[in-house]
Design an enzyme around this catalytic site. Sequence first.
Site, mmCIF file in Angstrom:
data_model
loop_
_atom_site.group_PDB
_atom_site.id
_atom_site.type_symbol
_atom_site.label_atom_id
_atom_site.label_comp_id
_atom_site.label_asym_id
_atom_site.label_seq_id
_atom_site.Cartn_x
_atom_site.Cartn_y
_atom_site.Cartn_z
ATOM 1 N N HIS A 1 38.621 1.968 27.268
ATOM 2 C CA HIS A 1 39.829 2.754 26.994
ATOM 3 C C HIS A 1 39.448 3.977 26.181
ATOM 4 O O HIS A 1 38.520 3.918 25.367
ATOM 5 C CB HIS A 1 40.842 1.935 26.174
ATOM 6 N N ASN B 1 38.832 -2.049 33.875
ATOM 7 C CA ASN B 1 38.029 -0.829 34.023
ATOM 8 C C ASN B 1 37.150 -0.540 32.804
ATOM 9 O O ASN B 1 36.806 0.601 32.528
ATOM 10 C CB ASN B 1 38.937 0.355 34.372
ATOM 11 N N TYR C 1 49.792 -0.683 23.861
ATOM 12 C CA TYR C 1 50.105 -0.027 25.130
ATOM 13 C C TYR C 1 51.619 0.164 25.318
ATOM 14 O O TYR C 1 52.100 0.202 26.447
ATOM 15 C CB TYR C 1 49.532 -0.826 26.302
ATOM 16 N N GLU D 1 46.474 5.558 17.707
ATOM 17 C CA GLU D 1 45.592 4.454 18.124
ATOM 18 C C GLU D 1 44.521 4.160 17.069
ATOM 19 O O GLU D 1 44.180 2.998 16.832
ATOM 20 C CB GLU D 1 44.964 4.788 19.473
ATOM 21 N N LYS E 1 36.632 -2.970 26.679
ATOM 22 C CA LYS E 1 37.664 -3.952 27.025
ATOM 23 C C LYS E 1 37.065 -5.353 27.248
ATOM 24 O O LYS E 1 35.853 -5.498 27.438
ATOM 25 C CB LYS E 1 38.424 -3.467 28.259
HETATM 26 P P1 ATP Z 1 43.298 3.909 29.067
HETATM 27 O O1 ATP Z 1 44.627 4.271 28.444
HETATM 28 O O2 ATP Z 1 43.017 2.397 29.051
HETATM 29 O O3 ATP Z 1 42.157 4.697 28.520
HETATM 30 P P2 ATP Z 1 43.887 5.604 31.293
HETATM 31 O O4 ATP Z 1 44.427 6.546 30.274
HETATM 32 O O5 ATP Z 1 42.830 6.108 32.219
HETATM 33 O O6 ATP Z 1 43.346 4.289 30.623
HETATM 34 P P3 ATP Z 1 46.575 4.694 31.765
HETATM 35 O O7 ATP Z 1 47.440 5.294 32.808
HETATM 36 O O8 ATP Z 1 46.813 5.043 30.349
HETATM 37 O O9 ATP Z 1 45.056 5.031 32.176
HETATM 38 O O10 ATP Z 1 46.623 3.123 31.963
HETATM 39 C C1 ATP Z 1 46.247 2.256 30.904
HETATM 40 C C2 ATP Z 1 45.485 1.097 31.485
HETATM 41 O O11 ATP Z 1 46.376 0.321 32.293
HETATM 42 C C3 ATP Z 1 44.325 1.453 32.434
HETATM 43 O O12 ATP Z 1 43.139 1.766 31.777
HETATM 44 C C4 ATP Z 1 44.204 0.189 33.250
HETATM 45 O O13 ATP Z 1 43.510 -0.821 32.528
HETATM 46 C C5 ATP Z 1 45.663 -0.225 33.397
HETATM 47 N N1 ATP Z 1 46.259 0.301 34.619
HETATM 48 C C6 ATP Z 1 46.617 1.577 34.869
HETATM 49 N N2 ATP Z 1 47.145 1.717 36.101
HETATM 50 C C7 ATP Z 1 47.124 0.472 36.642
HETATM 51 C C8 ATP Z 1 47.542 -0.071 37.900
HETATM 52 N N3 ATP Z 1 48.080 0.696 38.851
HETATM 53 N N4 ATP Z 1 47.352 -1.397 38.097
HETATM 54 C C9 ATP Z 1 46.806 -2.187 37.157
HETATM 55 N N5 ATP Z 1 46.412 -1.753 35.957
HETATM 56 C C10 ATP Z 1 46.556 -0.434 35.688
HETATM 57 MG MG MG Z 2 45.818 5.950 28.799
#
Ligand code: ATP
Ligand code: MG
Length: 140
Positions: free
Chosen positions: A115, A112, A49, A126, A9
């Site tokens: 992804h 974080n 997303y 994706e 990211k």
């Molecule tokens: P990713 O899809 O990016 O691999 P993930 O599957 O662990 O991450 P998701 O629930 O799909 O988590 O959320 C997608 C992304 O949205 C997260 O990686 C993070 O960058 C962001 N995100 C998720 N929850 C929050 C939150 N509560 N506040 C802010 N950003 C969030």
């Molecule tokens: Mg995810």
Amino acid sequence: MERTLAIIKPDAVARRIAGRILQRIEEAGLQIRAMRLVRLSKVEAEGFYAVHRERPFFPGLTEFMSSGPAIVLVLEGEEAIGRWRRLMGATDPATADGGTIRKDFGSSIERNATHGSDAPETAAFEVGYFFPGIELASAG
Ligand code: ATP
Ligand code: MG
């Protein structure tokens, strides 16, 4: 064999730790099948997303994901989807296990570092979002 879509990211690219994340991918034995630096537009980040469109964090997330260059990769291997997600760790770096990428390199639940696709169906969408089939077929 499974394929998954990984993203280093914008936070990680800006902090110049993409190389260390790539090193972990290589050391884990996941094969890099395709890789490209992309600067997503807001609309492209929203499309990627789209499943999170109704979530409160969606505007911030898509703003962040379009804030600077990111690296998109296709990783391949046995159980690549789960293996990459285990390497990344939990979404929130604060609760991620020690030794995971998000624990070591993530700054917040939003920023974080990486992804990873969460299932074969999302991986197919994706991977196709960034890489045309012909590019993957020739990546050998
Ligand atoms: P990713 O899809 O990016 O691999 P993930 O599957 O662990 O991450 P998701 O629930 O799909 O988590 O959320 C997608 C992304 O949205 C997260 O990686 C993070 O960058 C962001 N995100 C998720 N929850 C929050 C939150 N509560 N506040 C802010 N950003 C969030
Ligand atoms: Mg995810």
